[in-house]
Design a protein around this motif. Sequence first.
Motif, PDB file in Angstrom:
ATOM      1  N   TYR A 257     -35.560  23.818-104.387  1.00  0.00           N
ATOM      2  CA  TYR A 257     -35.924  22.727-103.492  1.00  0.00           C
ATOM      3  C   TYR A 257     -35.324  21.426-104.000  1.00  0.00           C
ATOM      4  CZ  TYR A 257     -39.301  25.774-101.145  1.00  0.00           C
ATOM      5  OH  TYR A 257     -39.888  26.789-100.435  1.00  0.00           O
ATOM      6  N   LEU A 258     -34.784  20.640-103.083  1.00  0.00           N
ATOM      7  CA  LEU A 258     -34.173  19.376-103.449  1.00  0.00           C
ATOM      8  C   LEU A 258     -35.228  18.341-103.825  1.00  0.00           C
ATOM      9  CD1 LEU A 258     -31.440  19.013-100.667  1.00  0.00           C
ATOM     10  CD2 LEU A 258     -31.101  19.670-103.071  1.00  0.00           C
ATOM     11  N   LEU A 259     -34.882  17.524-104.807  1.00  0.00           N
ATOM     12  CA  LEU A 259     -35.700  16.379-105.188  1.00  0.00           C
ATOM     13  C   LEU A 259     -34.762  15.210-105.420  1.00  0.00           C
ATOM     14  CD1 LEU A 259     -38.411  15.084-105.887  1.00  0.00           C
ATOM     15  CD2 LEU A 259     -38.070  15.847-108.259  1.00  0.00           C
ATOM     16  N   THR A 260     -34.887  14.184-104.586  1.00  0.00           N
ATOM     17  CA  THR A 260     -34.026  13.010-104.687  1.00  0.00           C
ATOM     18  C   THR A 260     -34.893  11.761-104.593  1.00  0.00           C
ATOM     19  OG1 THR A 260     -33.619  12.873-102.292  1.00  0.00           O
ATOM     20  CG2 THR A 260     -32.145  14.275-103.586  1.00  0.00           C
ATOM     21  N   ALA A 261     -34.275  10.617-104.836  1.00  0.00           N
ATOM     22  CA  ALA A 261     -34.975   9.339-104.694  1.00  0.00           C
ATOM     23  C   ALA A 261     -33.989   8.276-104.281  1.00  0.00           C
ATOM     24  CB  ALA A 261     -35.670   8.944-105.992  1.00  0.00           C
ATOM     25  N   ALA A 262     -34.460   7.324-103.490  1.00  0.00           N
ATOM     26  CA  ALA A 262     -33.673   6.148-103.138  1.00  0.00           C
ATOM     27  C   ALA A 262     -33.988   5.047-104.141  1.00  0.00           C
ATOM     28  CB  ALA A 262     -34.009   5.687-101.725  1.00  0.00           C
ATOM     29  N   VAL A 263     -32.953   4.408-104.666  1.00  0.00           N
ATOM     30  CA  VAL A 263     -33.136   3.376-105.690  1.00  0.00           C
ATOM     31  C   VAL A 263     -32.348   2.127-105.327  1.00  0.00           C
ATOM     32  CG1 VAL A 263     -33.662   4.987-107.554  1.00  0.00           C
ATOM     33  CG2 VAL A 263     -31.278   4.394-107.082  1.00  0.00           C
ATOM     34  N   ALA A 264     -32.827   0.991-105.824  1.00  0.00           N
ATOM     35  CA  ALA A 264     -32.270  -0.307-105.454  1.00  0.00           C
ATOM     36  C   ALA A 264     -30.958  -0.598-106.163  1.00  0.00           C
ATOM     37  CB  ALA A 264     -33.282  -1.405-105.785  1.00  0.00           C
ATOM     38  N   ALA A 265     -30.060  -1.298-105.451  1.00  0.00           N
ATOM     39  CA  ALA A 265     -28.814  -1.776-106.061  1.00  0.00           C
ATOM     40  C   ALA A 265     -29.083  -3.138-106.695  1.00  0.00           C
ATOM     41  CB  ALA A 265     -27.723  -1.875-105.009  1.00  0.00           C
ATOM     42  N   ASN A 266     -30.037  -3.149-107.591  1.00  0.00           N
ATOM     43  CA  ASN A 266     -30.541  -4.379-108.197  1.00  0.00           C
ATOM     44  C   ASN A 266     -30.777  -4.110-109.674  1.00  0.00           C
ATOM     45  OD1 ASN A 266     -32.795  -6.101-109.234  1.00  0.00           O
ATOM     46  ND2 ASN A 266     -32.645  -7.040-107.201  1.00  0.00           N
ATOM     47  N   GLU A 267     -30.121  -4.835-110.535  1.00  0.00           N
ATOM     48  CA  GLU A 267     -30.202  -4.543-111.963  1.00  0.00           C
ATOM     49  C   GLU A 267     -31.615  -4.702-112.508  1.00  0.00           C
ATOM     50  OE1 GLU A 267     -27.283  -6.825-114.031  1.00  0.00           O
ATOM     51  OE2 GLU A 267     -25.580  -5.839-113.058  1.00  0.00           O
ATOM     52  N   THR A 268     -32.348  -5.679-112.007  1.00  0.00           N
ATOM     53  CA  THR A 268     -33.716  -5.893-112.482  1.00  0.00           C
ATOM     54  C   THR A 268     -34.587  -4.685-112.200  1.00  0.00           C
ATOM     55  OG1 THR A 268     -33.528  -8.291-112.150  1.00  0.00           O
ATOM     56  CG2 THR A 268     -35.747  -7.371-112.304  1.00  0.00           C
TER      57      THR A 268
END
Length: 450
Positions: A257-268
């Motif tokens: 089963y796939l497990l992914t996440a969306a993450v920010a293009a923000n260094e902080t």
Amino acid sequence: MPNRASALLAAATVAALLAAPATANAADGGHGHGPKLKGQRVGYFTQWGADSSAKRVQESGQASRLTVINYAFGNVSADGTCFESNDSGQGDALDDYQRPFSAAASVDGVADAPGQKLKGHFNQLRKLKAKNPQLRAVISLGGWSWSKYFSDAAATEASRQKFVSSCLDLYVKGNLPVLPGSPEGGAGAAAGVFDGIDIDWEYPGGGGDAGNVVRPEDGRNFTLLMREFRRQLDALGGKQGGDRQDSEKQGKHGKHYLLTAAVAANETVADRLELPELSESVDWLNLMTYDLHGPWEGKGPANHQANLYSDPSDPEPRQRSADKAAEHYQERGLPGGQLVLGAPLYGHGWTGVAPGQRGGLYQKATASAPDLSYREAEALPGKVYYDREHGASWKYDGTTFYSYDTADVLTQKARYVRWNDLGGVMVWSLDGDDERGSAIAALDRGLRRD
């Protein structure tokens, strides 16, 4: 992701490129039987979009060029569970699995029957997958508007186990509630629709919507939450591995089963994440390399919202770019093969923009302009500017400036992914494309060419 409200307004007005070519079937140990596609091609499908239609995804040619559809969004309750409801602003079970589709609106031309246990978008996704064997679907949880209670759900071992179990039961096992006044749902009603989970927590440690619960330890708890998702998904698939690498080694012994996440293009925000540890649990991370500038900067300067490379002429001191964000994630410990680069299928705009030397670029504005989809921006009058050196494009008519990715930029970004051995490309969102699927076709060209 763009927030739910702004997406509604706009509607109204791959883990894979490693040394060996990645394929759509890699995620389940090569058990799929569809055409092999290079790189992951991930498209977000919005539950609420006026043009969100699985039939449109099929007929536009998008479906044949995608490996994963992320269905946006599932909500997280105050008690830390996944749920379905028809409460305004909280859930839309009607569109998810209750609304009947006519034969004319259905992917396969077959109307939903009155007593059918699964209808709505979920059933259409099932039909879409049947026509495109390389295609997988995952449920995306959270988003800008529905990330309020992630921190609570991730706070303790008990809360993580409870949350993960509820999400798998509801979406992966497909045990949908039978809500009052509606016959749809029941045990296993949506079994087989979703092939995994995408977490869109915006954002661990803060910076998201007003009112979100935030803790200093969110970054650590995010790691532990994803580890718990991996553990329970592997157990459901009949695997014994405790992390992604172990589960991949056992691919032929069970379903992955796939497990992914969306993450920010923000260094902080990125620096709060434990990227080496996260990489052990996830298949890949979808990097939201867009909204670098936008309507919240109402007086400008008119700027790129998703440029590939930084421009030394950019007056903004950080001189943000997709490339800079991608490099930062890799420097912090995320393998390049697990980084999926995001691209927008919408544009941000400004009005009252003087021409300057470069078609309004970096000029002050009098106000922001309404967001437009890719197809709407393409149809606008004005001159299109393509800055190949910095991987950016915009349209300017003498006063109004729109930053959006043209087909040329999308192809350039896909080539960047291929040349840099990244995991693939992701778009927000599929309903922004035109009826010919031109934007997804442009990404496909970039991933396929030698």
